[in-house]
Design a protein around this motif. Structure first.
Motif, PDB file in Angstrom:
ATOM      1  N   ALA A   1      51.082  35.531  40.836  1.00 13.36           N
ATOM      2  CA  ALA A   1      52.022  36.332  41.632  1.00 13.36           C
ATOM      3  C   ALA A   1      51.709  36.166  43.111  1.00 13.36           C
ATOM      4  CB  ALA A   1      51.933  37.799  41.227  1.00 13.36           C
ATOM      5  N   GLU A   2      52.758  36.070  43.927  1.00 14.36           N
ATOM      6  CA  GLU A   2      52.607  35.879  45.379  1.00 14.36           C
ATOM      7  C   GLU A   2      53.514  36.860  46.118  1.00 14.36           C
ATOM      8  OE1 GLU A   2      53.591  31.871  46.282  1.00 14.36           O
ATOM      9  OE2 GLU A   2      51.911  31.000  45.169  1.00 14.36           O
ATOM     10  N   GLY A   3      53.283  36.955  47.433  1.00 11.17           N
ATOM     11  CA  GLY A   3      54.144  37.772  48.280  1.00 11.17           C
ATOM     12  C   GLY A   3      54.277  39.192  47.778  1.00 11.17           C
ATOM     13  N   ILE A   4      53.159  39.804  47.373  1.00 12.13           N
ATOM     14  CA  ILE A   4      53.182  41.146  46.787  1.00 12.13           C
ATOM     15  C   ILE A   4      53.403  42.188  47.894  1.00 12.13           C
ATOM     16  CG2 ILE A   4      51.892  42.838  45.434  1.00 12.13           C
ATOM     17  CD1 ILE A   4      50.338  40.468  44.215  1.00 12.13           C
ATOM     18  N   LEU A   5      54.463  42.947  47.761  1.00 13.80           N
ATOM     19  CA  LEU A   5      54.830  43.974  48.741  1.00 13.80           C
ATOM     20  C   LEU A   5      54.687  45.340  48.098  1.00 13.80           C
ATOM     21  CD1 LEU A   5      56.019  44.625  51.566  1.00 13.80           C
ATOM     22  CD2 LEU A   5      58.300  44.430  50.529  1.00 13.80           C
ATOM     23  N   VAL A   6      53.989  46.264  48.771  1.00 15.91           N
ATOM     24  CA  VAL A   6      53.727  47.591  48.227  1.00 15.91           C
ATOM     25  C   VAL A   6      54.377  48.645  49.120  1.00 15.91           C
ATOM     26  CG1 VAL A   6      51.943  49.227  47.499  1.00 15.91           C
ATOM     27  CG2 VAL A   6      51.517  46.760  47.318  1.00 15.91           C
ATOM     28  N   LEU A   7      55.176  49.525  48.529  1.00 12.50           N
ATOM     29  CA  LEU A   7      55.904  50.546  49.282  1.00 12.50           C
ATOM     30  C   LEU A   7      55.601  51.943  48.722  1.00 12.50           C
ATOM     31  CD1 LEU A   7      59.400  48.806  49.389  1.00 12.50           C
ATOM     32  CD2 LEU A   7      57.689  48.834  51.205  1.00 12.50           C
ATOM     33  N   PRO A   8      55.502  52.952  49.584  1.00 14.09           N
ATOM     34  CA  PRO A   8      55.307  54.333  49.090  1.00 14.09           C
ATOM     35  C   PRO A   8      56.596  54.850  48.464  1.00 14.09           C
ATOM     36  CG  PRO A   8      55.606  54.336  51.466  1.00 14.09           C
ATOM     37  CD  PRO A   8      55.536  52.886  51.058  1.00 14.09           C
TER      38      PRO A   8
ATOM     39  N   ILE B   1      46.705  44.673  40.446  1.00 13.00           N
ATOM     40  CA  ILE B   1      47.024  43.679  41.479  1.00 13.00           C
ATOM     41  C   ILE B   1      46.139  42.447  41.322  1.00 13.00           C
ATOM     42  CG2 ILE B   1      46.906  43.199  43.959  1.00 13.00           C
ATOM     43  CD1 ILE B   1      49.381  44.766  43.150  1.00 13.00           C
ATOM     44  N   GLY B   2      44.864  42.651  41.010  1.00 14.18           N
ATOM     45  CA  GLY B   2      43.953  41.527  40.801  1.00 14.18           C
ATOM     46  C   GLY B   2      44.412  40.635  39.649  1.00 14.18           C
ATOM     47  N   LYS B   3      44.868  41.239  38.572  1.00 19.14           N
ATOM     48  CA  LYS B   3      45.358  40.471  37.422  1.00 19.14           C
ATOM     49  C   LYS B   3      46.632  39.717  37.763  1.00 19.14           C
ATOM     50  CE  LYS B   3      43.411  43.580  33.910  1.00 19.14           C
ATOM     51  NZ  LYS B   3      43.729  44.535  32.814  1.00 19.14           N
TER      52      LYS B   3
ATOM     53  N   SER C   1      61.725  37.322  41.142  1.00 17.29           N
ATOM     54  CA  SER C   1      61.195  38.512  41.819  1.00 17.29           C
ATOM     55  C   SER C   1      61.018  39.611  40.778  1.00 17.29           C
ATOM     56  CB  SER C   1      62.165  38.973  42.909  1.00 17.29           C
ATOM     57  OG  SER C   1      61.697  40.166  43.511  1.00 17.29           O
ATOM     58  N   VAL C   2      59.849  40.238  40.772  1.00 16.95           N
ATOM     59  CA  VAL C   2      59.542  41.307  39.818  1.00 16.95           C
ATOM     60  C   VAL C   2      59.323  42.613  40.589  1.00 16.95           C
ATOM     61  CG1 VAL C   2      57.964  42.102  38.013  1.00 16.95           C
ATOM     62  CG2 VAL C   2      58.476  39.661  38.232  1.00 16.95           C
ATOM     63  N   HIS C   3      60.018  43.673  40.176  1.00 19.45           N
ATOM     64  CA  HIS C   3      59.891  44.990  40.810  1.00 19.45           C
ATOM     65  C   HIS C   3      59.365  45.975  39.759  1.00 19.45           C
ATOM     66  CE1 HIS C   3      63.177  44.123  44.037  1.00 19.45           C
ATOM     67  NE2 HIS C   3      62.566  43.009  43.653  1.00 19.45           N
ATOM     68  N   THR C   4      58.381  46.788  40.129  1.00 19.59           N
ATOM     69  CA  THR C   4      57.830  47.760  39.186  1.00 19.59           C
ATOM     70  C   THR C   4      57.197  48.923  39.942  1.00 19.59           C
ATOM     71  OG1 THR C   4      56.479  47.984  37.186  1.00 19.59           O
ATOM     72  CG2 THR C   4      55.519  46.725  39.016  1.00 19.59           C
TER      73      THR C   4
ATOM     74  N   LYS D   1      58.087  31.685  36.832  1.00 18.98           N
ATOM     75  CA  LYS D   1      58.763  32.007  35.577  1.00 18.98           C
ATOM     76  C   LYS D   1      57.929  31.668  34.351  1.00 18.98           C
ATOM     77  CE  LYS D   1      63.606  31.869  37.022  1.00 18.98           C
ATOM     78  NZ  LYS D   1      64.916  31.181  36.856  1.00 18.98           N
ATOM     79  N   ASP D   2      57.114  30.614  34.456  1.00 22.44           N
ATOM     80  CA  ASP D   2      56.331  30.245  33.277  1.00 22.44           C
ATOM     81  C   ASP D   2      55.190  31.221  32.994  1.00 22.44           C
ATOM     82  OD1 ASP D   2      54.802  29.580  35.463  1.00 22.44           O
ATOM     83  OD2 ASP D   2      54.280  27.577  34.771  1.00 22.44           O
ATOM     84  N   LYS D   3      54.930  32.139  33.932  1.00 23.74           N
ATOM     85  CA  LYS D   3      53.891  33.156  33.727  1.00 23.74           C
ATOM     86  C   LYS D   3      54.496  34.553  33.578  1.00 23.74           C
ATOM     87  CE  LYS D   3      50.047  30.696  34.236  1.00 23.74           C
ATOM     88  NZ  LYS D   3      48.980  30.653  33.222  1.00 23.74           N
ATOM     89  N   LEU D   4      55.825  34.632  33.514  1.00 18.48           N
ATOM     90  CA  LEU D   4      56.506  35.925  33.545  1.00 18.48           C
ATOM     91  C   LEU D   4      56.099  36.832  32.386  1.00 18.48           C
ATOM     92  CD1 LEU D   4      58.512  37.724  34.985  1.00 18.48           C
ATOM     93  CD2 LEU D   4      60.356  36.647  33.672  1.00 18.48           C
ATOM     94  N   ASP D   5      56.033  36.300  31.178  1.00 21.24           N
ATOM     95  CA  ASP D   5      55.676  37.130  30.027  1.00 21.24           C
ATOM     96  C   ASP D   5      54.279  37.717  30.181  1.00 21.24           C
ATOM     97  OD1 ASP D   5      58.097  36.674  28.855  1.00 21.24           O
ATOM     98  OD2 ASP D   5      57.396  35.075  27.512  1.00 21.24           O
ATOM     99  N   GLU D   6      53.329  36.910  30.679  1.00 23.83           N
ATOM    100  CA  GLU D   6      51.966  37.404  30.881  1.00 23.83           C
ATOM    101  C   GLU D   6      51.915  38.461  31.973  1.00 23.83           C
ATOM    102  OE1 GLU D   6      48.723  34.282  30.654  1.00 23.83           O
ATOM    103  OE2 GLU D   6      50.499  33.002  30.814  1.00 23.83           O
ATOM    104  N   ILE D   7      52.688  38.242  33.044  1.00 23.58           N
ATOM    105  CA  ILE D   7      52.721  39.204  34.143  1.00 23.58           C
ATOM    106  C   ILE D   7      53.303  40.534  33.679  1.00 23.58           C
ATOM    107  CG2 ILE D   7      53.928  39.731  36.319  1.00 23.58           C
ATOM    108  CD1 ILE D   7      53.401  36.811  37.127  1.00 23.58           C
ATOM    109  N   VAL D   8      54.406  40.476  32.941  1.00 21.99           N
ATOM    110  CA  VAL D   8      55.022  41.708  32.435  1.00 21.99           C
ATOM    111  C   VAL D   8      54.075  42.452  31.500  1.00 21.99           C
ATOM    112  CG1 VAL D   8      56.880  42.608  30.968  1.00 21.99           C
ATOM    113  CG2 VAL D   8      57.397  40.901  32.719  1.00 21.99           C
TER     114      VAL D   8
END
Length: 283
Positions: free
Chosen positions: A270-277, A262-264, A248-251, A220-227
């Motif tokens: 960010a952890e547990g990154i799940l990628v779906l088609p 993804i690198g950023k 949990s962030v969905h985009t 949560k403390d990095k949420l603004d930077e991640i968004v």
């Protein structure tokens, strides 16, 4: 019932059938069938030679058609472009024996050029101020120089491997081509309504192309930077997790910038990154 003309075989046939399937148009077995009706949409598919499709649409034999831009331009029939479909991309190019030095388009002056597209080639040569003999053939145009039938060719090029195998080199790209959805200019309002529904489905498929649905766990403390690094469609979805200090962030990400983003995200924790088609996307 809306009737669509489709190429009966070849690469454009395969990609068209795949595209219609992705648009949830269900078709029964098609072997040796000239006309096939969809089981879940008011559409019937008419299978034709690619060079017959523009005329069939212009004259109303079919209401719409999927055809290569090269054939549409060459035939110059009175049908309108409804939508550019973005698949079956290729180019129409002039090619010549690879061992001959190419000084420019004036090399073709007085030469014999073999092609299946005399209309497009004639217009191009006239524009360039070049006078050449156009020899119209169908089938394997690329063999013409090797057997002494022509000095050069004007034909479709995709990967260029066919030219290489026939000791030819591409020297001038005259036009780029892709699959087009073309339509008859005099469709009834009932058929136009079906067409609008078909376009709605097609747009949902095209919009989803090269898009990925991404879910991740973020501090949560990095949420603004991640968004701030997410170039998603709109603001991402953020939901709290059971673990304190995490969400949990969905985009949605475009594949062109996927690995960079993804690198950023990883660098920001960010952890547990799940990628779906994504099959379809409705905006």
């Amino acid at each position: 019932m809306l009737r669509i003309a489709v190429q009966a075989k070849g690469r454009l046939y395969d990609e068209t059938m795949s595209f219609l399937g992705e648009s949830d148009i269900k078709l029964s077995a098609m072997k040796r069938s000239l006309l096939v009706q969809s089981s879940n949409f008011p559409l019937e598919v008419l299978f034709l030679r690619d060079d017959d499709i523009p005329q069939s649409v212009a004259t109303g034999v079919a209401d719409i058609g999927i055809v290569g831009e090269n054939e549409y331009v060459e035939k110059n029939e009175d049908a309108e472009v409804v939508k550019r479909l973005g698949f079956s991309k290729c180019r129409l190019s002039l090619a010549m024996p690879k061992d001959i030095e190419y000084p420019g388009v004036k090399w073709f002056e007085g030469k014999k050029i073999a092609t299946s597209y005399p209309g497009i080639l004639s217009a191009y040569l006239k524009e360039q101020g070049v006078s050449a003999e156009i020899h119209v053939i169908t089938g394997s145009v690329e063999v013409a120089p090797g057997i002494g039938l022509a000095d050069a060719i004007f034909d479709i090029v995709s990967s260029g491997s066919t030219l290489v195998s026939n000791r030819l080199k591409e020297v001038e790209v005259v036009m780029k081509s892709e699959a087009l959805l073309i339509g008859n200019k005099n469709m009834s309002e009932e058929k136009l309504e079906i067409l609008r529904e078909l376009l709605f489905r097609m747009d949902a498929v095209k919009t989803a192309e090269d898009k990925k649905y991404v879910l991740m766990n973020a501090p949560k403390d990095k949420l603004d930077e991640i968004v701030s690094v997410l170039p998603g469609m709109k603001s991402p979805t953020v939901m709290p997790l059971a673990q304190e200090g995490w969400c949990s962030v969905h985009t949605v990400l475009d594949e062109k910038c996927f690995w960079e983003i993804i690198g950023k995200l990883k660098a920001l924790g960010a952890e547990g990154i799940l990628v779906l088609p994504i099959e379809k996307m409705i905006l």
